[in-house]
Design a protein around this motif. Structure first.
Motif, short mmCIF file in Angstrom:
data_model
loop_
_atom_site.label_atom_id
_atom_site.label_comp_id
_atom_site.label_asym_id
_atom_site.label_seq_id
_atom_site.Cartn_x
_atom_site.Cartn_y
_atom_site.Cartn_z
N ASN A 156 0.86 -1.17 0.00
CA ASN A 156 0.00 0.00 0.00
C ASN A 156 0.90 1.22 0.00
O ASN A 156 1.82 1.32 0.80
CB ASN A 156 -0.87 -0.04 1.27
N ASP A 157 0.67 2.15 -0.90
CA ASP A 157 1.62 3.25 -1.08
C ASP A 157 0.85 4.47 -1.56
O ASP A 157 0.22 4.44 -2.62
CB ASP A 157 2.65 2.80 -2.14
N PRO A 158 0.88 5.55 -0.77
CA PRO A 158 0.12 6.76 -1.16
C PRO A 158 0.56 7.32 -2.51
O PRO A 158 -0.21 8.01 -3.18
CB PRO A 158 0.42 7.75 -0.04
N LEU A 159 1.78 6.98 -2.91
CA LEU A 159 2.25 7.51 -4.20
C LEU A 159 1.47 6.94 -5.39
O LEU A 159 1.47 7.53 -6.47
CB LEU A 159 3.74 7.19 -4.38
N VAL A 160 0.79 5.79 -5.20
CA VAL A 160 0.02 5.19 -6.29
C VAL A 160 -1.08 6.16 -6.74
O VAL A 160 -1.23 6.45 -7.93
CB VAL A 160 -0.58 3.82 -5.89
N LEU A 161 -1.83 6.66 -5.78
CA LEU A 161 -2.92 7.59 -6.10
C LEU A 161 -2.36 8.89 -6.67
O LEU A 161 -2.87 9.44 -7.65
CB LEU A 161 -3.73 7.87 -4.83
N HIS A 162 -1.28 9.35 -6.07
CA HIS A 162 -0.63 10.57 -6.53
C HIS A 162 -0.24 10.44 -8.02
O HIS A 162 -0.53 11.32 -8.82
CB HIS A 162 0.61 10.80 -5.65
N CYS A 163 0.37 9.31 -8.36
CA CYS A 163 0.80 9.08 -9.75
C CYS A 163 -0.41 8.97 -10.69
O CYS A 163 -0.38 9.49 -11.81
CB CYS A 163 1.65 7.81 -9.85
N SER A 164 -1.46 8.27 -10.23
CA SER A 164 -2.67 8.12 -11.06
C SER A 164 -3.21 9.49 -11.42
O SER A 164 -3.59 9.74 -12.56
CB SER A 164 -3.76 7.37 -10.29
N ASN A 165 -3.27 10.38 -10.44
CA ASN A 165 -3.80 11.72 -10.68
C ASN A 165 -2.94 12.49 -11.68
O ASN A 165 -3.44 13.35 -12.39
CB ASN A 165 -3.92 12.48 -9.37
N LEU A 166 -1.65 12.17 -11.69
CA LEU A 166 -0.75 12.86 -12.62
C LEU A 166 -0.72 12.21 -14.00
O LEU A 166 -0.11 12.73 -14.93
CB LEU A 166 0.68 12.86 -12.06
N GLY A 167 -1.35 11.03 -14.12
CA GLY A 167 -1.27 10.30 -15.38
C GLY A 167 0.10 9.69 -15.60
O GLY A 167 0.61 9.63 -16.72
N LEU A 168 0.69 9.20 -14.51
CA LEU A 168 2.04 8.64 -14.58
C LEU A 168 2.00 7.21 -14.05
O LEU A 168 1.64 7.00 -12.89
CB LEU A 168 2.97 9.49 -13.68
N PRO A 169 2.35 6.21 -14.89
CA PRO A 169 2.38 4.84 -14.35
C PRO A 169 3.34 4.78 -13.16
O PRO A 169 4.46 5.30 -13.25
CB PRO A 169 2.90 4.01 -15.52
N VAL A 170 2.91 4.20 -12.06
CA VAL A 170 3.66 4.29 -10.80
C VAL A 170 5.05 3.65 -10.90
O VAL A 170 5.97 3.99 -10.16
CB VAL A 170 2.82 3.69 -9.64
N ILE A 171 5.20 2.76 -11.86
CA ILE A 171 6.48 2.08 -12.04
C ILE A 171 7.57 3.07 -12.46
O ILE A 171 8.77 2.82 -12.31
CB ILE A 171 6.32 0.92 -13.06
N LEU A 172 7.16 4.26 -12.98
CA LEU A 172 8.13 5.27 -13.41
C LEU A 172 8.57 6.17 -12.26
O LEU A 172 9.42 7.03 -12.44
CB LEU A 172 7.53 6.14 -14.53
N GLU A 173 7.99 5.99 -11.09
CA GLU A 173 8.33 6.81 -9.94
C GLU A 173 9.34 6.04 -9.07
O GLU A 173 8.97 5.13 -8.35
CB GLU A 173 7.05 7.13 -9.15
N PRO A 174 10.63 6.41 -9.15
CA PRO A 174 11.64 5.60 -8.48
C PRO A 174 11.51 5.56 -6.95
O PRO A 174 11.91 4.60 -6.32
CB PRO A 174 12.98 6.25 -8.90
N LYS A 175 10.91 6.60 -6.39
CA LYS A 175 10.80 6.64 -4.92
C LYS A 175 9.71 5.72 -4.40
O LYS A 175 9.65 5.43 -3.21
CB LYS A 175 10.47 8.08 -4.48
#
Lengths: 271, 241
Positions: free
Chosen positions: A212-231
């Motif tokens: 569970n990772d809050p960055l998933v929702l953050h990335c979805s809102n940005l239109g960025l597949p979460v796999i591209l977010e290294p953090k």
């Protein structure tokens, strides 16, 4: 030989589209020509999550029914080389898909791509059955809660019986478990099912456990597949899952409580 | 939408004739009418259906009017309507005398020949001798929503039976794995049929119509290897280890 992978679940809201976007992107990052196809006709989300919604002209349904060429509908991803998106229609419904139409498009995609990732709608009705009809492999996205596990079990029954492979008597679809929204604290407290419990019930191999990772929702809102977010831990877990999908032996992460570091220990002691 | 679909349909219509006539053999449930006017008929029938609802759901039914052929016929159309209310589908009559034939035609029922059946002229079906042995073996997990019925002999499942799945057999039901769904043994009335499983988490257990639900099971038996058998009008669950 091109592989068709369906991302499915039965239950809605468990992370299918996020997973399809992440796995599709991950496969392309690893150098495989990949297309992600949105089967959720009428509830177009994939293009949104992959950040291409402003470039959609023609869609999957147009290709099946209206004589539009595949190349006119495919959208090339600008961030990841070798990644394409086939969006779906917002205005039509699942009735717009036919087995013949899906088969024709899939055959054509197989000529051009190494991996075809199909994002299935929720439910077990026509839309979901269309998405899995042509699949070689299935990623069953499941949350660690009872309703989701039961729906996944139901879905596995359909994967085994209502696919092209099943009807032609070919080797059955290979099903993988992807456990998403895994929250170790809640698992420890007994609010959520443990990985072992889910595996025991579903009896299929584990492709990955996504914390569970809050960055998933953050990335979805940005239109960025979460796999591209290294953090993002979820992003790292998706990268591991892609490696396993490609046959690599990668140990599971984020399934056991992290050992407390010296800093935590120090803070605790001085508190 | 129509246009695109109609275009897609046209070439197939031209190539293929619109129907084929084929013979086929089916096993049908026969309802032998002994006292069609008896007020307890429907309630008793419903109770019987309740034991194995999925076995009877939408099942085609032949009405055997042999025992009452000499009497004046009942209103078959009304009778069939009541059966349909409970998701039984009456399709025809059997052993009908001319007045019953007339009534059957009026109710839109087909006329069947004598048929080869072995029923006791007794409202309580006597235990039918059952062929033993694994008539049906399943090696895959039985998933929720799936239903597997061994219509002769035993059913052997060498995997788990999921929540919401149903396994049924004329003889024994063996589950070498967790039984989390529903199991029905002796679905044709064999009271000596049994249910075996490696880990008991069943939602419902039924042997020859006598059933028990999860709530009534002893929690101490949960997850145990057990055998379920019928003694008289109740089920007995015993641990095997």
């Amino acid at each position: 030989m091109a592989k068709v992978i369906v991302v499915t679940s039965g239950k809605g809201g468990v992370g299918k589209t996020t997973t399809a976007a992440a796995i599709g992107t991950g496969l392309a990052q690893r150098g495989h020509r990949t297309v992600v196809v949105d089967f959720d006709v009428g509830l177009r989300n994939l293009d949104l999550i992959m950040g291409v919604e402003r470039r959609v002209v023609f869609d999957f349904v147009n290709v099946i029914n209206d004589g539009i060429r595949l190349n006119q509908a495919l959208i090339k991803d600008k961030r990841t080389e070798g990644l394409y998106i086939l969006p779906t229609s917002q205005t039509r419904d699942k009735e717009a898909l036919t087995r013949e139409g899906v088969e024709r498009v899939m055959e054509e995609l197989k000529q051009e791509f190494d991996y075809i990732v199909c994002d299935s709608p929720a439910g077990i009705e026509k839309g979901a059955q269309m998405a899995l009809w042509y699949a070689d492999e299935a990623i069953v996205v499941t949350n660690p809660e009872v309703a989701s596990v039961r729906d996944s079990d139901r879905m596995l029954g359909i994967v085994n019986s209502k696919s092209r492979r099943a009807e032609l008597g070919l080797e059955p679809i290979r099903a993988h478990l992807l456990l998403t929204r895994y929250d170790l604290d809640r698992v420890e407290r007994g609010d959520m099912l443990r990985l072992e419990d889910v595996v025991e019930i579903l009896a299929i191999p584990v492709l990955g456990v996504i914390p569970n990772d809050p960055l998933v929702l953050h990335c979805s809102n940005l239109g960025l597949p979460v796999i591209l977010e290294p953090k993002s831990k979820a992003g790292q877990a998706y990268r591991d899952a892609v490696a396993r999908l490609l046959g690599e032996d990668v140990p599971l992460r984020f399934t056991k409580p992290e050992r407390r570091g010296f800093f935590d220990w120090f803070m605790r002691r001085s508190a | 939408m129509g246009r695109a679909e109609a275009e897609a349909a046209r070439p197939t219509e031209a190539e293929r004739p619109p129907f084929q006539v084929r013979g086929s053999l089916h096993t049908l449930v026969t309802l032998r009418l002994l006292e069609p006017d008896h007020p307890a008929l429907m309630p008793q029938l419903l109770r019987k259906i309740a034991y194995a609802p999925d076995f009877y759901r939408d099942a085609p039914v032949v009405l055997d009017v042999g025992p009452v052929a000499a009497r004046p016929p009942i209103d078959l159309a009304a009778f069939c309507a009541r059966l349909r209310e409970h998701r039984l589908v009456p399709v025809g009559v059997q052993n009908a005398s001319p007045p019953w034939l007339e009534e059957a035609r009026r109710a839109g029922l087909a006329v069947f020949g004598e048929g080869g059946h072995a029923t006791a002229p007794n409202p309580r079906p006597a235990a039918v001798p059952v062929a033993r042995g694994a008539a049906h073996t399943v090696r895959q997990p039985v998933r929720g929503g799936q239903q597997i019925v061994a219509t002769a002999g035993d059913l052997v499942v060498t995997a788990s039976v999921g929540h919401g799945a149903e396994v049924a057999a004329v003889g024994h039901v063996h589950v070498y794995g967790a039984l989390r769904g529903r199991a029905f043994a002796g679905i044709e009335g064999d009271e000596s049929a049994m249910i075996f499983c490696d880990r008991l988490h069943a939602e419902l257990l039924s042997i020859a119509g006598v059933y028990t639900v999860a709530e009534e099971l002893d929690p101490a038996l949960s997850g145990r290897r057990v055998v379920v058998s019928r003694r008289g009008e109740r089920l007995v669950v015993e641990p095997l280890d």
